[in-house]
Write a protein that holds these residues in place. Structure first.
Motif, PDB file in Angstrom:
ATOM      1  N   THR A 287       6.944   2.925 139.300  1.00 59.06           N
ATOM      2  CA  THR A 287       7.584   3.966 138.500  1.00 59.06           C
ATOM      3  C   THR A 287       8.199   3.292 137.276  1.00 59.06           C
TER       4      THR A 287
ATOM      5  N   SER B 195       9.719   9.794 128.326  1.00 62.62           N
ATOM      6  CA  SER B 195       8.750  10.001 129.408  1.00 62.62           C
ATOM      7  C   SER B 195       8.859   8.902 130.452  1.00 62.62           C
ATOM      8  N   SER B 196       8.498   9.249 131.682  1.00 65.26           N
ATOM      9  CA  SER B 196       8.371   8.289 132.772  1.00 65.26           C
ATOM     10  C   SER B 196       6.898   8.224 133.182  1.00 65.26           C
ATOM     11  N   TYR B 197       6.559   7.144 133.869  1.00 65.11           N
ATOM     12  CA  TYR B 197       5.173   6.925 134.269  1.00 65.11           C
ATOM     13  C   TYR B 197       5.167   6.407 135.703  1.00 65.11           C
ATOM     14  N   ASP B 198       4.180   6.819 136.490  1.00 67.42           N
ATOM     15  CA  ASP B 198       4.120   6.332 137.861  1.00 67.42           C
ATOM     16  C   ASP B 198       2.673   6.306 138.327  1.00 67.42           C
TER      17      ASP B 198
ATOM     18  N   VAL C 234      -1.155   0.107 132.323  1.00 71.93           N
ATOM     19  CA  VAL C 234      -0.620   1.461 132.313  1.00 71.93           C
ATOM     20  C   VAL C 234      -0.628   1.988 130.888  1.00 71.93           C
TER      21      VAL C 234
ATOM     22  N   VAL D   7       0.929   4.080 128.123  1.00 75.32           N
ATOM     23  CA  VAL D   7       2.302   4.563 127.898  1.00 75.32           C
ATOM     24  C   VAL D   7       2.392   5.148 126.493  1.00 75.32           C
TER      25      VAL D   7
END
Length: 927
Positions: free
Chosen positions: A197, A212-215, A236, A238
């Motif tokens: 995360t 924003s968040s990323y997981d 990832v 982003v």
């Protein structure tokens, strides 16, 4: 998942000077209850007494209670840093050792040794003969650092667990590369998964920002055998991630959760920032924007805690203060900075130039240790976005100062640059800071000059060497490839308030008043105790009154000097930035813009005038001007933030009230306005100080201010009234000089008359005899060793050109002897062009020759028997000399003057007034 027990706090401590502890098994025998109690993290030199100078072995021991621990999981004892070599015993059993004083390490504790109540014992060895280990300046320049000096903890982990995660930002593709290191044991391929995360961490000082968040989940494709290490790669996208910059330090964190057979077994969290660093077009760029470097060298020593900040609040205050002072970068000098400091640099947006601690002696063992420490530093600190530059060496320390002539060392440096670039391709690399370069991203220089004393030399050095010949700073056949030019060390000393220091140390003199450095730092001017001895010995008490007043004037001189040094660099857009020496004083070295207690020095509340992003500078041709003359000076505008500026500069002469306005625009980083500042110098009744004030307004808002010291003198004051002068004799000097004296009203006599003053630059036998018989002589001895005859006087030439010792110096004068003439006790701009190249040496000194240094003798009797009217010293009042001394010779007197008056007399107002007063002083009856 992970359970942690902090071992910070109270431990028992014992010295082992005979190194018998291991032989006598101190790790298993009960310790005397009277054993010294200390608090870890612990630097044993902090305890004072004989521990300040203690080198060798010492032991630490404490009880550890591990409540609710599981013997089915792995346990590690983790050390932030121990200086220098240590061995560890757990419940009387040896569990491992480590060498290296700056970076973290951990040792696994065998499961069979884990109990609810445990004993941990650590022996630490810090050798006195430390030339072949990375040390930096601790123990070489300043107080030594030994012991368990960073935090200790025990961690309980699953068998398979995460060791590290290295985050590589790619701002062009807006992707993150994540390299995860795992260890332990698990079953078949695919049994391990990593859930990640990525989310905002913090912005600025405290507030979480919206982003924003990323997981996602990464399947580890290979099996992990017991105690094996394995790397997993993750990329990832982003696309919406906010970039990290000094202005907007958007910090993110990545949380990694290890899933083993569908069970969450381990967690690892680290912070990072999305940013890109590169160099091009003579500038360092961050995220595609040029950054003009306004930096300070920071060695991160502290007055009581020595090598670590008191707490994180202290760090936050320090970084905030640095930003208020105008700095955007701190060069962490030959020290692996603590993780806490780097974290807050990330959070608060302070750029960092990192540099490993050096060794001294060039041996294979030293190089191996150095590279290991460098590699550990890069690994530990890889994720800090604040770090934009790695240095490898500093000034050839460890390379024994012959890099230019040693191909083996050149290959070593080039190969190490390649290795560092392979380990970390995201940052700039400086191979050998300040001196000869091999392969580097930055062409940096260390250049020490004293201003105003050496202003012309400083300008010439910048124009002809630093800017004019960039290849000169490279080892042939290597050449500059257009790297940014940065002056990464320069500066001037300013002595501290000793009474304030004593109050901090409970009324006592600090332990470091006795210099803690090694032999090469035992010069008199590097010892605070010298000041206590010399204050009265050479008449400084008469000029300054007290040491506290002297320190105040020293700080004013320092402010004046660093202001001019910085301004000259910022007037030259070919220079990409600077790093001043230094952020704070450290023990005996007092060139900090803050003192050792982190208090600003005199005048340093005005740092933003020349160290801010937007500045206005005047190119003043001469600080001493005549009433009625017209001056026309350039203005230079700097605009590091690159915001379009449109407005005006208002100027004012503070004493006379004369004012004016100048249209001023700056759409780029720099603009020069030729002869924009023009005015007729106002009339004054007598010579006096004046202050030029500048204010730059853009769209009605004040964005920069500055001020300059001037003197204004009416020409009539320098012309003597006919009939009001005693005739003087000019002996063996040029007719042109005698003519100048006559034009200014002096009567020139012939022959040697006892009731007249002889003015000469040749103290030959005739003049010496004249003085011994009662005559009075004004000896204009500015040529020093080049004089054809100097009688009983010898001279010391002050170091010409670039000189670290001279940058610690101060020229002073007793202005009470020159009433009516604007002179500062700490000679300032009014003495521009008059500063001496030679002094009468009161102290022994060293003359640097071509093949070797020659020891020369000074004569303290010159000061003790004479009257010191003006003089010179370095650092803590060492290396004293006189530049105006009225000295008895037989029945008469000789006033020896080394100020450069001959060429400036008549043209320069202050030179003219001073020479006239010196003739008056020489006329005084013998006392």
């Amino acid at each position: 998942m992970r359970q942690t027990w902090s071992l910070d706090g109270e431990w028992r401590f014992a010295k082992d000077p005979l190194q018998i502890g291991e032989r006598e098994a101190w790790y298993e025998k009960p310790w005397d209850e009277e054993a010294m109690k200390v608090k870890v993290p612990h630097i044993w030199q902090r305890e004072g007494g004989d521990l300040v100078g203690y080198n060798g072995v010492a032991w630490y021991r404490r009880e550890v209670e591990l409540t609710d621990c599981s013997t089915q999981r792995q346990h590690y004892i983790c050390f932030g840093a121990v200086d220098y070599r240590c061995s560890v015993w757990w419940n009387d059993e040896w569990v491992g050792e480590h060498e290296g004083g700056f970076t973290p390490f951990e040792l696994r504790i065998p499961s069979e040794l884990i109990r609810e109540r445990n004993t941990v014992t650590v022996s630490v060895f810090d050798p006195k003969d430390n030339a072949e280990i990375p040390i930096g300046k601790q123990g070489s320049w300043y107080t030594r650092v030994s012991g368990i000096w960073q935090s200790v903890r025990v961690e309980e982990r699953s068998d398979a667990h995460i060791l590290s995660a290295a985050i590589t930002p790619d701002t062009d593709a807006m992707e993150l590369g994540v390299r995860i290191e795992l260890t332990g044991g698990s079953g078949a391929p695919g049994d391990l998964k990593l859930k990640y995360t990525i989310r905002p961490h913090a912005c600025g000082e405290a507030d979480t920002f919206e982003a924003s968040s990323y997981d996602g989940i990464l399947v580890v494709p290979a099996a992990l055998r017991s105690e094996e290490r394995l790397e997993a790669e993750l990329r990832v996208n982003v696309a919406d991630m906010k970039l990290w910059s000094p202005a907007q330090p958007h910090l993110y964190e990545i949380e990694l959760i290890l899933i083993d057979h569908r069970t969450e077994t381990d967690q690892y969290v680290t912070t990072f920032g999305m940013r890109k660093v590169e160099q091009k077009d003579g500038r360092i760029y961050v995220n595609g924007q040029p950054v003009y470097i306004r930096g300070a060298l920071d060695q991160a020593f502290y007055p009581d805690t020595i090598y670590t900040a008191e707490d994180e609040a202290y760090i936050r205050r320090e970084i905030a203060l640095a930003k208020q002072m105008g700095f955007n970068l701190l060069r962490k000098h030959i020290k692996v900075e603590t993780p806490e400091y780097l974290y807050w640099a990330d959070r608060l947006g302070m750029l960092i130039w990192a540099e490993p601690p050096n060794y001294v002696k060039w041996t294979a063992s030293a190089r191996e240790r150095f590279v290991a420490e460098l590699r550990a530093m890069l690994k530990r600190d890889y994720n800090h976005p604040s770090i934009i530059i790695w240095s490898i060496y500093n000034e050839e320390w460890g390379l024994e100062w012959d890099l230019e002539f040693d191909p083996e060392k050149q290959r070593h440096v080039a190969e190490l640059v390649d290795s560092v670039r392979a380990w970390d391709p995201t940052r700039l690399i400086c191979d050998n800071s300040g001196w000869t370069h091999i392969k580097t991203d930055i062409n940096d220089h260390h250049r020490y000059f004293a201003c105003p004393d050496q202003l012309d030399e400083w300008r010439k050095d910048l124009d002809e060497f630093v800017i004019g010949d960039p290849d000169a700073n490279f080892v042939k056949p290597y050449r500059s490839q257009g790297e940014p030019i940065i002056v990464s060390e320069f500066g001037v000393w300013g002595l501290p308030d000793v009474e304030r220091l004593k109050m901090f140390y409970d009324g006592n003199e600090p332990w470091w008043f006795v210099n803690q450095g090694e032999e090469t730092h035992q010069d008199d001017y590097k010892k605070p105790t010298t000041a206590l001895q010399n204050m009265n010995k050479f008449g400084l008490d008469r000029t300054f009154g007290s040491f506290e007043q002297l320190a105040l004037h020293s700080q004013r001189r320092m402010f004046r000097a660093v202001k001019s040094l910085v301004e000259e660099m910022r007037k030259r857009p070919a220079i990409g930035g600077y790093v001043v020496t230094e952020f704070t004083d450290i023990e005996w070295e007092t060139n900090g813009w803050l003192d050792f207690l982190r208090q600003p020095k005199e005048g340093f509340d005005r740092l933003a005038d020349f160290n801010g992003a937007a500045c206005v500078f005047a190119e003043i041709a001469a600080a001493n001007v005549w009433s009625g003359d017209t001056v026309a000076w350039d203005l230079v505008l700097t605009n590091d933030d690159l915001e379009p500026r449109s407005g005006l500069v208002r100027w004012r002469l503070a004493e006379s009230g004369l004012t004016g306005e100048i249209a001023a625009e700056c759409s780029g980083p720099w603009n020069r306005l030729p002869q924009a500042l023009m005015f007729a110098v106002p009339e004054t009744a007598a010579a006096a100080f004046e202050r030029l004030e500048l204010e730059w307004y853009s769209e009605g808002r004040l964005i920069a201010r500055n001020e300059y010291e001037l003197t204004i003198t009416p020409r009539s004051q320098c012309v003597l009234q006919a009939g009001n002068t005693t005739p003087i004799t000019v002996h063996r000097m040029s007719p042109a000089f005698a003519a100048k004296l006559q034009r200014q009203g002096w009567q020139i006599a012939s022959g040697l008359q006892q009731d007249q003053v002889v003015v000469t630059d040749c103290l030959d036998k005739d003049i010496e005899t004249f003085a011994r018989q009662g005559g009075r002589v004004l000896f204009l001895a500015e040529k020093g060793d080049k004089l054809s005859a100097s009688g009983p006087f010898t001279f010391r030439e002050l170091p010409p050109g670039e000189s670290w010792p001279r940058a610690s110096s101060l020229n002073y004068v007793d202005p009470d002897m020159f009433r009516g003439i604007p002179l500062h006790r700490e000679m300032g701009w009014e003495a521009g062009g008059l500063y001496p190249d030679y002094v009468l040496p009161f102290a022994d000194y060293k003359k640097v020759g071509v093949k070797r240094t020659v020891n020369m003798f000074g004569n303290p009797g010159i000061a003790e028997a004479g009257e010191v009217i003006a003089g010179y010293f370095q650092g803590w009042l060492g290396q004293n000399g006189g530049s105006i001394v009225r000295h008895p010779l037989g029945k008469g007197t000789v006033t020896v003057v080394t100020w450069k008056l001959l060429d400036h007399y008549e043209a320069d107002p202050i030179a003219s007034l001073v020479l006239h007063r010196l003739i008056d002083i020489a006329m005084k009856e013998n006392e």
